[in-house]
Design a protein around this motif. Structure first.
Motif, PDB file in Angstrom:
ATOM      1  N   ASP A 191       0.827  -1.198   0.000  1.00  0.00           N
ATOM      2  CA  ASP A 191       0.000   0.000   0.000  1.00  0.00           C
ATOM      3  C   ASP A 191       0.868   1.258   0.000  1.00  0.00           C
ATOM      4  O   ASP A 191       0.568   2.229  -0.695  1.00  0.00           O
ATOM      5  CB  ASP A 191      -0.932  -0.003   1.206  1.00  0.00           C
ATOM      6  N   GLY A 192       1.940   1.246   0.756  1.00  0.00           N
ATOM      7  CA  GLY A 192       2.858   2.392   0.777  1.00  0.00           C
ATOM      8  C   GLY A 192       3.487   2.639  -0.583  1.00  0.00           C
ATOM      9  O   GLY A 192       3.676   3.785  -0.990  1.00  0.00           O
ATOM     10  N   ARG A 193       3.783   1.569  -1.282  1.00  0.00           N
ATOM     11  CA  ARG A 193       4.329   1.678  -2.634  1.00  0.00           C
ATOM     12  C   ARG A 193       3.347   2.395  -3.558  1.00  0.00           C
ATOM     13  O   ARG A 193       3.716   3.291  -4.312  1.00  0.00           O
ATOM     14  CB  ARG A 193       4.631   0.266  -3.136  1.00  0.00           C
ATOM     15  N   VAL A 194       2.090   2.016  -3.474  1.00  0.00           N
ATOM     16  CA  VAL A 194       1.052   2.634  -4.299  1.00  0.00           C
ATOM     17  C   VAL A 194       0.879   4.107  -3.916  1.00  0.00           C
ATOM     18  O   VAL A 194       0.768   4.977  -4.791  1.00  0.00           O
ATOM     19  CB  VAL A 194      -0.285   1.872  -4.155  1.00  0.00           C
ATOM     20  N   LEU A 252       6.464   1.143   6.082  1.00  0.00           N
ATOM     21  CA  LEU A 252       6.984   0.278   7.143  1.00  0.00           C
ATOM     22  C   LEU A 252       7.651   1.095   8.240  1.00  0.00           C
ATOM     23  O   LEU A 252       7.545   0.764   9.422  1.00  0.00           O
ATOM     24  CB  LEU A 252       7.954  -0.752   6.563  1.00  0.00           C
ATOM     25  N   LEU A 253       8.332   2.178   7.862  1.00  0.00           N
ATOM     26  CA  LEU A 253       8.948   3.043   8.861  1.00  0.00           C
ATOM     27  C   LEU A 253       7.880   3.729   9.709  1.00  0.00           C
ATOM     28  O   LEU A 253       8.007   3.828  10.930  1.00  0.00           O
ATOM     29  CB  LEU A 253       9.851   4.079   8.186  1.00  0.00           C
ATOM     30  N   VAL A 254       6.815   4.185   9.082  1.00  0.00           N
ATOM     31  CA  VAL A 254       5.731   4.833   9.810  1.00  0.00           C
ATOM     32  C   VAL A 254       5.098   3.852  10.796  1.00  0.00           C
ATOM     33  O   VAL A 254       4.883   4.178  11.965  1.00  0.00           O
ATOM     34  CB  VAL A 254       4.668   5.390   8.829  1.00  0.00           C
ATOM     35  N   VAL A 255       4.791   2.635  10.342  1.00  0.00           N
ATOM     36  CA  VAL A 255       4.193   1.629  11.213  1.00  0.00           C
ATOM     37  C   VAL A 255       5.166   1.257  12.328  1.00  0.00           C
ATOM     38  O   VAL A 255       4.772   1.087  13.481  1.00  0.00           O
ATOM     39  CB  VAL A 255       3.757   0.388  10.409  1.00  0.00           C
ATOM     40  N   GLY A 256       6.448   1.141  12.000  1.00  0.00           N
ATOM     41  CA  GLY A 256       7.446   0.829  13.018  1.00  0.00           C
ATOM     42  C   GLY A 256       7.531   1.898  14.093  1.00  0.00           C
ATOM     43  O   GLY A 256       7.590   1.596  15.282  1.00  0.00           O
ATOM     44  N   GLY A 272       8.632  12.138  -1.605  1.00  0.00           N
ATOM     45  CA  GLY A 272       9.101  10.781  -1.308  1.00  0.00           C
ATOM     46  C   GLY A 272       8.513  10.280  -0.012  1.00  0.00           C
ATOM     47  O   GLY A 272       8.103   9.138   0.109  1.00  0.00           O
ATOM     48  N   GLY A 273       8.452  11.144   0.993  1.00  0.00           N
ATOM     49  CA  GLY A 273       7.905  10.789   2.294  1.00  0.00           C
ATOM     50  C   GLY A 273       8.638   9.639   2.955  1.00  0.00           C
ATOM     51  O   GLY A 273       9.656   9.165   2.472  1.00  0.00           O
ATOM     52  N   MET A 274       8.127   9.212   4.096  1.00  0.00           N
ATOM     53  CA  MET A 274       8.685   8.055   4.786  1.00  0.00           C
ATOM     54  C   MET A 274       8.025   6.802   4.246  1.00  0.00           C
ATOM     55  O   MET A 274       6.874   6.827   3.827  1.00  0.00           O
ATOM     56  CB  MET A 274       8.413   8.154   6.293  1.00  0.00           C
ATOM     57  N   SER A 275       8.738   5.702   4.302  1.00  0.00           N
ATOM     58  CA  SER A 275       8.142   4.444   3.853  1.00  0.00           C
ATOM     59  C   SER A 275       7.053   4.037   4.840  1.00  0.00           C
ATOM     60  O   SER A 275       7.088   4.380   6.024  1.00  0.00           O
ATOM     61  CB  SER A 275       9.208   3.354   3.759  1.00  0.00           C
ATOM     62  N   LYS A 323       1.626   9.938  -5.010  1.00  0.00           N
ATOM     63  CA  LYS A 323       2.063  11.265  -4.563  1.00  0.00           C
ATOM     64  C   LYS A 323       3.108  11.854  -5.502  1.00  0.00           C
ATOM     65  O   LYS A 323       3.158  13.065  -5.681  1.00  0.00           O
ATOM     66  CB  LYS A 323       2.612  11.185  -3.141  1.00  0.00           C
ATOM     67  N   ARG A 324       3.934  11.006  -6.092  1.00  0.00           N
ATOM     68  CA  ARG A 324       4.899  11.506  -7.066  1.00  0.00           C
ATOM     69  C   ARG A 324       4.188  11.958  -8.342  1.00  0.00           C
ATOM     70  O   ARG A 324       4.591  12.915  -8.990  1.00  0.00           O
ATOM     71  CB  ARG A 324       5.942  10.444  -7.395  1.00  0.00           C
TER      72      ARG A 324
END
Length: 134
Positions: free
Chosen positions: A93-96, A120-124, A115-118, A101-102
């Protein structure tokens, strides 16, 4: 604590999460890659059949024992499968979202970088706010 969590996961709940990931991939992804959604569904079907075979306690089928063995061996780690499915779904979902956004800067919040944060990083980071309630 984590091992107890994995052992307490319900069989149908855990495999429903994995099958749900497969259905989500089939519906959300585009092109030939969407067929990868069949893999989690096939995994769930195989695991369910292996579980039913092991519960039936039939030992007269050598082929059945060989096919069911790997699935039955990993059943104690059943709670890990929904976690892996969730991590993969968040990544996908983050990839999409990053791609969208790009492509359209109007989707960005004020102060947000393209680019934002990935995901997985946000969830982590969110997971580190407080420990889960047991």
């Amino acid at each position: 604590m984590i091992k107890a969590l994995f052992l307490q996961a319900g069989f149908h709940v855990a495999w429903s999460a994995v099958a749900g990931l497969g259905v989500g991939l089939l519906l959300r992804w585009r092109g030939p890659s969407r067929l990868l959604g069949l893999l989690p569904v096939a995994l769930v079907c195989g695991a369910h059949a292996a579980h039913n075979f092991s519960v039936a306690s039939r030992t007269d089928s050598v082929a059945g024992e060989v096919l069911a063995g790997p699935f039955v061996a990993v059943e104690p780690l059943l709670g890990l499968w929904p976690l892996l499915a969730l991590v993969f779904a968040v990544w996908s979902d983050g990839r999409v979202l990053r791609r969208g956004k790009r492509a359209d800067a109007g989707l960005l919040l004020p102060g947000e970088r393209p680019g934002g944060m990935s995901a997985l990083l946000v969830v982590g980071r969110y997971a580190l706010i407080a420990r889960p309630i047991a």
